[in-house]
Design an enzyme around this catalytic site. Structure first.
Site, short mmCIF file in Angstrom:
data_model
loop_
_atom_site.label_atom_id
_atom_site.label_comp_id
_atom_site.label_asym_id
_atom_site.label_seq_id
_atom_site.Cartn_x
_atom_site.Cartn_y
_atom_site.Cartn_z
N ASP A 174 -35.03 71.88 -58.48
CA ASP A 174 -36.38 72.00 -57.93
C ASP A 174 -36.93 70.64 -57.47
O ASP A 174 -36.70 69.63 -58.13
CB ASP A 174 -37.28 72.60 -59.03
CG ASP A 174 -38.57 73.15 -58.48
OD1 ASP A 174 -38.72 73.21 -57.25
OD2 ASP A 174 -39.43 73.52 -59.30
N GLU B 65 -34.59 76.28 -50.10
CA GLU B 65 -36.05 76.33 -49.94
C GLU B 65 -36.56 74.98 -49.47
O GLU B 65 -36.18 73.94 -49.98
CB GLU B 65 -36.71 76.68 -51.28
CG GLU B 65 -38.24 76.60 -51.21
CD GLU B 65 -38.92 77.29 -52.38
OE1 GLU B 65 -38.51 78.41 -52.76
OE2 GLU B 65 -39.87 76.69 -52.93
#
Ligand code: ZN
Length: 510
Positions: free
Chosen positions: A180, A290
């Site tokens: 992340d 992402e």
């Protein structure tokens, strides 16, 4: 005999059915301390996860080729050989080979996907007990480099905890692992080399939001520095063009807006294309990619979102999800702050852009945003990615406040003292003067502090400082005690997670 050894007395080498043993384990968990859903048979041996006083172990029972591969202490139960093995990396690699469901996978094709970062490595089993009957794909391993540094863990540790939790709960529906908020090719590579299946690229360092307050003269001057061919390319593609989304929604670019957007985002777009093509596309696996532009000062305008997406897709970047910065505030651990009607309007536009290009909207800092969950679920027709992380730490703190108030009191005081330090890397607006004085509170009132926004946020962002604080003698000030209490109160921790994350899913109608 220990609990698991007693249960192993019911195992017969020639009967490979595990139903009876599972039933016994479930009905007598307090005696056997064996997780019923961890009981498996494969390749000639039985497998289970058991609790000992201070740790969990993997038990492999019945000699076989795979049995010989595991490292652990051997014993004989009746005539069967059994090995008690630590839940370490080497043993996990063998488990991942024998039981493919303990490996992370990408989440393509799943409508609702939720990131459930587990900072302590203790929460995933609680999450899985909730999710096992829900149409939700969990991304169990989800940490940023910032979180790894603040907890003293690495990507292997985080994924290891997730794999063991999946095995313990016998969860075979698949889970993801998200590196992340990664900010460089080197960071992306570390996560990919550790087997992560999702990469969230944080482009915030390549986005200059100061440009949004420039005068049109300044913008013109800066824009003139962009190479002529690039200017021509952008203008011929976007200027005075009208792009139609679903429901007759139009996206249009005026000269000034287009120049501004190009100046703010071109760097981030180039950076993303480089990382995708150079590091992600070439890794040999199908990764959920992402792009996150959420950690910026100002909200992402629909035109900016459209421009960024359009440029990424034209360059061949395969986007699984994109995280814009929404209007209002998505602060850690508390509900949405801002104008909900306005959020609804803008969120709808962002969703329609994502739909137009064929990826999902990703909502970061998504825990506890109860007042906007129904908007997220409805506007996207139940197709979104939502990230939560710290909220399960707060539930852990709640358990500590209940089970060991003296430890909670020390953590609480330390958190107040460390608040300024923690605010260097987390933006929150908690006001310490609004937190009740714990010296005036009975022990029984302490868990309810985790229902107050200011106390929640203060404990939320100071987790790293709490976990890594050491005494002058080198001993961990809180960490070992925190793990001890949570291990002791394992079922209670799972229960509060079940309730709290369950409340999220209820609001999301998932
Ligand atoms: Zn984010």
């Amino acid at each position: 005999m220990t609990g698991w050894e007693m249960l192993c007395c019911y195992i017969h080498a020639d009967n490979h059915k595990t139903d009876l043993i599972k039933k016994l384990a479930a009905e007598n968990f307090n005696d056997y301390k064996v997780y019923p859903d961890s009981i498996h048979y494969a390749e000639g041996s039985f497998f289970l996860i058991a609790r000992e006083e201070k740790r969990k172990i993997l038990v492999v029972c019945n000699d076989s080729n795979v049995y010989k591969e595991f490292k652990g202490d051997e014993t004989t139960i009746n005539t069967l050989k059994a090995k008690s093995c630590p839940l370490n990396y080497e043993n996990c690699l063998i488990i991942r080979r024998i039981f493919p469901f303990t490996n992370p996978s990408n989440h393509k094709g799943h409508d609702v996907t939720i990131g459930l970062g587990d900072r302590l490595g203790l929460a995933s089993a609680g999450h899985l007990r909730l999710l096992k009957d829900k149409p939700v794909f969990p991304v169990l391993a989800q940490q940023s480099i910032r979180e790894l540094n603040l907890t003293g863990r690495n990507y292997n540790d985080v994924l290891l905890a997730a794999s063991w939790a999946v095995f313990q709960e016998g969860y075979e529906k698949g889970f993801g692992a998200d590196g992340d908020h990664l900010k460089s090719a080197a960071e992306v590579k570390i996560a990919l080399d550790s087997g992560y299946t999702m990469i969230t690229l944080d482009c915030s360092e390549h986005i200059d939001n100061r440009l949004s307050s420039m005068t049109s003269d300044e913008i013109d001057r800066k824009y003139a520095q962009i190479p002529k061919h690039k200017q021509e390319y952008i203008e011929s593609k976007y200027l005075n063009k009208e792009f139609r989304l679903k429901d007759g929604i139009k996206i249009e670019f005026t000269a000034e807006n287009l120049k501004k957007i190009a100046l703010i985002y071109l760097d981030a777009i180039d950076f993303t294309i480089d990382i995708f093509k150079g590091t992600i596309k070439t890794c040999g696996r199908n990764i959920d990619f992402e792009m996150s532009i959420d950690e910026t000062l100002t909200a992402t305008s629909p035109e900016s979102h459209f421009f960024v997406a359009s440029e990424l897709l034209s360059a061949g970047v395969e986007v699984t999800s994109l995280a814009p910065r929404f209007c209002g505030e998505f602060q850690k651990g508390i509900d949405y702050r801002g104008d909900i009607a306005n959020f609804e309007k803008e969120f709808d536009l962002h969703f329609k852009i994502a739909e137009h290009f064929g990826y999902k909207i990703s909502v970061h800092s998504g825990s506890d945003k109860f007042s906007v969950f129904s908007i997220i679920a409805e506007k996207t027709n139940g197709k979104y990615h939502l990230k939560t992380a710290g909220t399960n730490w707060l539930e852990a703190v709640r358990v500590i406040a209940k089970e060991k108030p003296s430890l909670y009191r020390r953590m609480h005081r330390f958190a107040l003292l460390s608040l300024q330090e923690a605010q260097k890397y987390y933006h929150i607006t908690a006001d310490p003067s609004k937190v009740p004085d714990i010296d005036m509170l009975d022990d029984s009132k302490l868990p309810a502090l985790m229902d107050l926004d200011d106390a929640r946020q203060i404990l939320h962002i100071t987790y790293g400082l709490i976990l890594l604080e050491k005494n002058p003698d080198g001993k961990m000030t809180f960490k070992d005690e925190i793990y001890a209490v949570l291990n002791e109160s394992e079922e209670e921790y799972y229960h509060v997670l079940f309730k709290h994350i369950g409340k999220h899913l209820n609001y999301l109608k998932a």
